[in-house]
Design a protein around this motif. Structure first.
Motif, short mmCIF file in Angstrom:
data_model
loop_
_atom_site.label_atom_id
_atom_site.label_comp_id
_atom_site.label_asym_id
_atom_site.label_seq_id
_atom_site.Cartn_x
_atom_site.Cartn_y
_atom_site.Cartn_z
N LYS A 113 0.83 -1.22 0.00
CA LYS A 113 0.00 0.00 0.00
C LYS A 113 0.86 1.26 0.00
CE LYS A 113 -0.82 1.53 3.87
NZ LYS A 113 -0.13 2.49 4.74
N ASP A 114 1.96 1.23 0.75
CA ASP A 114 2.85 2.40 0.80
C ASP A 114 3.52 2.64 -0.56
OD1 ASP A 114 2.22 2.91 3.43
OD2 ASP A 114 3.94 1.87 4.26
N ILE A 115 3.85 1.54 -1.26
CA ILE A 115 4.45 1.69 -2.59
C ILE A 115 3.43 2.32 -3.55
CG2 ILE A 115 5.35 0.41 -4.60
CD1 ILE A 115 6.51 -1.64 -2.58
N VAL A 116 2.20 1.80 -3.50
CA VAL A 116 1.14 2.34 -4.37
C VAL A 116 0.94 3.83 -4.06
CG1 VAL A 116 -1.29 2.18 -5.02
CG2 VAL A 116 0.00 0.10 -4.59
N ALA A 117 0.91 4.17 -2.77
CA ALA A 117 0.68 5.57 -2.37
C ALA A 117 1.74 6.48 -2.98
CB ALA A 117 0.70 5.68 -0.84
N SER A 169 -6.45 -3.18 -9.05
CA SER A 169 -5.06 -2.95 -9.46
C SER A 169 -4.19 -4.09 -8.97
CB SER A 169 -4.52 -1.64 -8.90
OG SER A 169 -5.28 -0.57 -9.39
N GLU A 170 -3.50 -4.69 -9.92
CA GLU A 170 -2.65 -5.84 -9.58
C GLU A 170 -1.38 -5.40 -8.84
OE1 GLU A 170 -1.40 -8.03 -13.00
OE2 GLU A 170 -0.30 -9.48 -11.79
N ASN A 171 -0.86 -4.25 -9.25
CA ASN A 171 0.34 -3.73 -8.61
C ASN A 171 0.36 -2.20 -8.75
OD1 ASN A 171 1.29 -3.17 -11.24
ND2 ASN A 171 2.13 -5.23 -11.40
#
Ligand code: HCB
Length: 202
Positions: free
Chosen positions: A97-101, A187-189
């Motif tokens: 989640k932090d990467i997506v953010a 979203s897959e990634n």
């Protein structure tokens, strides 16, 4: 896989120095490794301390990469609208989640990362208080995925479902699940989230 935080930091620093594709390093490199640790955990060949050590090692690398990725995207004007994101109630997994953010922020969204294990009513409040256009929830466990469904129901009950675009993600989450619960986007990634959400934001 060797729980080697120093090694992960060195790989990350080398990648930065070589001007390599840092997002690919996260998605094809570190993520592949930690998923393998998760698989061995499931097979009872590894245990929770191993996952914790692998996550710490991965974070060693991520902590070096993220500020660089953020800086690379610093020209983004955050004009794509407010995006609330969190790990859903009951779920303390936060790495993905932090990467997506960060990737969404780099892409130009104004991201409010409100944490992990966030109660559904608090997610709703954050969306309302900030007049968010988008909300992303992360669920890494089959037991917490159901809260994404309950959240969709809560948005409908509160009469705000048509005012916000919902995005769901996390290892056990699929397009089929998104369709089933009525979420707008799966979203897959992180790259997939950026591609789909920027398209929607126009
Ligand atoms: Co954790 N854990 N864990 N864990 N854990 C999993 C998730 C299992 C699958 C491991 C297994 O059994 N094979 C399993 C869940 C099983 C299930 O429900 N089917 C599990 C379990 C059971 C647990 C505990 C219950 C263990 C225990 O205490 N007995 C406990 C959870 C307690 C709780 O939440 N209430 C637990 C704890 C931990 C930690 C703390 C040791 C650690 C998390 C550290 C942290 O996040 N700060 C951890 C980890 C690291 C994992 C694995 C190994 C990796 C997760 C990860 O970080 N992946 C995981 C195994 C796996 O997932 N295969 C295992 C890497 C990131 C980059 O990928 O999928 O999270 P991602 O995110 C992607 C993608 O999904 C998408 O984009 C991201 C970036 O590309 N995405 C979104 C994610 N969220 C999005 C939101 C959007 O809006 C859009 C896209």
């Amino acid at each position: 896989m060797a729980y080697n935080a120093e090694g992960a930091k060195a790989v990350a620093s080398d990648a930065v120095a070589a001007n390599a594709d840092l997002v690919d390093l996260i998605q094809s490199g570190f993520t592949t490794g930690i998923k393998e640790v998760g698989r061995l955990f499931e097979e009872k060949k590894l245990f929770l301390p191993h996952i914790m050590a692998a996550a710490a090692a991965m974070n060693g690398g991520i902590d070096i990469l993220m500020p660089v990725i953020t800086k690379q995207g610093k020209d983004a004007d955050e004009g794509l609208g407010k995006f609330v994101i969190c790990s859903i109630e009951g779920d303390i997994h936060s790495i993905g989640k932090d990467i997506v953010a960060i990737m969404l922020k780099v892409a130009g969204f104004s991201v409010l990362n409100i944490g992990r294990d966030v109660p559904l009513k608090d997610i709703l409040a954050a969306c309302k208080d900030n007049n968010a256009k988008y909300v992303g929830t992360s669920a890494l466990m089959t037991s917490t995925m159901v809260n994404q469904k309950t959240f969709e129901e809560l948005l409908r009950k509160e009469g705000v479902r048509d005012k916000i675009v919902t995005n769901v993600g996390g290892a056990p989450v699929t397009q089929q699940w998104a369709d089933e619960i009525g979420a707008d986007v799966y979203s897959e990634n992180a790259s997939d989230a950026v591609a789909k959400m920027t398209k929607i934001a126009g």
